[in-house]
Design a protein around this motif. Structure first.
Motif, PDB file in Angstrom:
ATOM      1  N   GLN A  73       0.822  -1.214   0.000  1.00 13.96           N
ATOM      2  CA  GLN A  73       0.000   0.000   0.000  1.00 13.96           C
ATOM      3  C   GLN A  73       0.855   1.262   0.000  1.00 13.96           C
ATOM      4  N   THR A  74       2.059   1.205   0.593  1.00  9.40           N
ATOM      5  CA  THR A  74       2.905   2.410   0.564  1.00  9.40           C
ATOM      6  C   THR A  74       3.417   2.681  -0.852  1.00  9.40           C
ATOM      7  N   ILE A  80      -0.656   7.043  -0.772  1.00  9.52           N
ATOM      8  CA  ILE A  80      -0.306   6.667   0.610  1.00  9.52           C
ATOM      9  C   ILE A  80       1.186   6.949   0.864  1.00  9.52           C
ATOM     10  N   GLY A  81       2.056   6.164   0.321  1.00  8.09           N
ATOM     11  CA  GLY A  81       3.489   6.383   0.539  1.00  8.09           C
ATOM     12  C   GLY A  81       3.860   6.256   2.015  1.00  8.09           C
ATOM     13  N   GLU A  82       5.107   6.531   2.341  1.00  5.29           N
ATOM     14  CA  GLU A  82       5.565   6.437   3.743  1.00  5.29           C
ATOM     15  C   GLU A  82       4.870   7.476   4.614  1.00  5.29           C
ATOM     16  N   GLN A  99       1.377   6.363   5.380  1.00  2.18           N
ATOM     17  CA  GLN A  99       1.416   5.238   6.316  1.00  2.18           C
ATOM     18  C   GLN A  99       1.648   5.739   7.743  1.00  2.18           C
ATOM     19  N   LYS A 100       2.494   6.738   7.864  1.00  3.81           N
ATOM     20  CA  LYS A 100       2.754   7.340   9.171  1.00  3.81           C
ATOM     21  C   LYS A 100       1.481   7.989   9.718  1.00  3.81           C
ATOM     22  N   LYS A 101       0.764   8.635   8.814  1.00  2.00           N
ATOM     23  CA  LYS A 101      -0.504   9.260   9.193  1.00  2.00           C
ATOM     24  C   LYS A 101      -1.470   8.208   9.741  1.00  2.00           C
TER      25      LYS A 101
END
Ligand SMILES: [Zn+2]
Length: 251
Positions: free
Chosen positions: A10-11, A16-18, A21-23
């Motif tokens: 998904q990242t 999305i990306g990193e 994903q952090k969010k």
């Protein structure tokens, strides 16, 4: 494999990306109801890495749940749903904070249970609880995602309080259905999955959340229909201060 490879599928998505994903990892979601809709919603939020998941349900498992509520086994009958659900999710993603609240949402506990979360996902089948969820979410100005199932039919409606219509704006949910409400597990799977997608989009801050549109699914005919919904000016969802008099307790 390294732990950071868990989300790679998904990242790799530009949406999305990193960063996204952090969010998700820093997000807090409350899911009200650990039943037929709650099962896919909670599963996909946990697997996607939503860092803090709060679930609210005072029910115990019974045999009639097992046609759709895949968290539970035959040996779970009479056990508290909330705790079983928490175990199911935690086993699949040990990094998350999972908070089970084995209680029914009421006027008295709504602030403690819902205030301060980023998104609420409404997975209940009782009309009274659905009203509590909607009104509280509007009062706290928290985006929420409605979903409902009846037999082969289901719907999804994300709501941004003050900006888009809620179920009560369209006078839906005023007729109390007599339980048991018919429900095909696979239809609950479709609707719950759609709720999870909308929830994740809200958390990521993506555009194109289906605010103002109710998506209806007719499983019998295999049809999706999009219905525009409009804010009703005298709906309770437009009267924030009436619902929550003291917003200073919001965190
Ligand atoms: Zn409304």
């Amino acid at each position: 494999m390294a732990e950071d490879s868990r989300y790679i599928r998904q990242t790799m998505l530009p949406q999305i990306g990193e960063k996204g994903q952090k969010k998700l990892a820093q997000s807090k979601v409350a899911v009200v109801g650990c039943g037929g809709l709650g099962a896919p919603v909670l599963t996909y939020l946990a697997l996607a890495g939503v860092g803090n998941i709060r679930m609210i349900d005072d029910d115990t498992v019974n045999l009639t749940n097992l046609n759709r509520q895949f968290f539970y086994t035959e040996s779970d009958i009479y056990q508290e749903k909330c705790k079983k659900t928490a175990d199911f999710l935690q086993e699949r993603n040990t990094k998350l904070t999972i908070e089970p609240f084995c209680e029914r949402l009421t006027d008295k506990n709504v602030r403690r249970l819902l205030a301060g979360v980023d998104v609420i996902v409404d997975c209940v089948d009782r009309i009274e609880t659905r009203k509590h969820v909607g009104r509280a979410a509007c009062g706290f100005r928290i985006p929420f995602v409605e979903g409902g199932v009846h037999g082969f039919y289901g719907y999804v409606l994300p709501v941004l309080p003050g900006e888009s219509a809620c179920l009560e704006c369209m006078a839906m949910g005023t007729i109390e259905e007599k339980p048991p409400i018919p429900a095909l597990g696979a239809v609950a799977g479709v609707i719950g999955s759609l709720q999870a997608v909308e929830c994740i989009k809200i958390l990521l801050g993506l555009s194109h959340v289906m605010y103002g549109k109710m998506l209806q699914y007719d499983g019998l005919y295999g049809e999706f229909t999009e219905i525009p919904v409009h804010i009703r000016a005298d709906c309770d969802c437009q009267k924030f201060n009436k619902i929550v008099n003291d917003e200073s307790h919001m965190q």
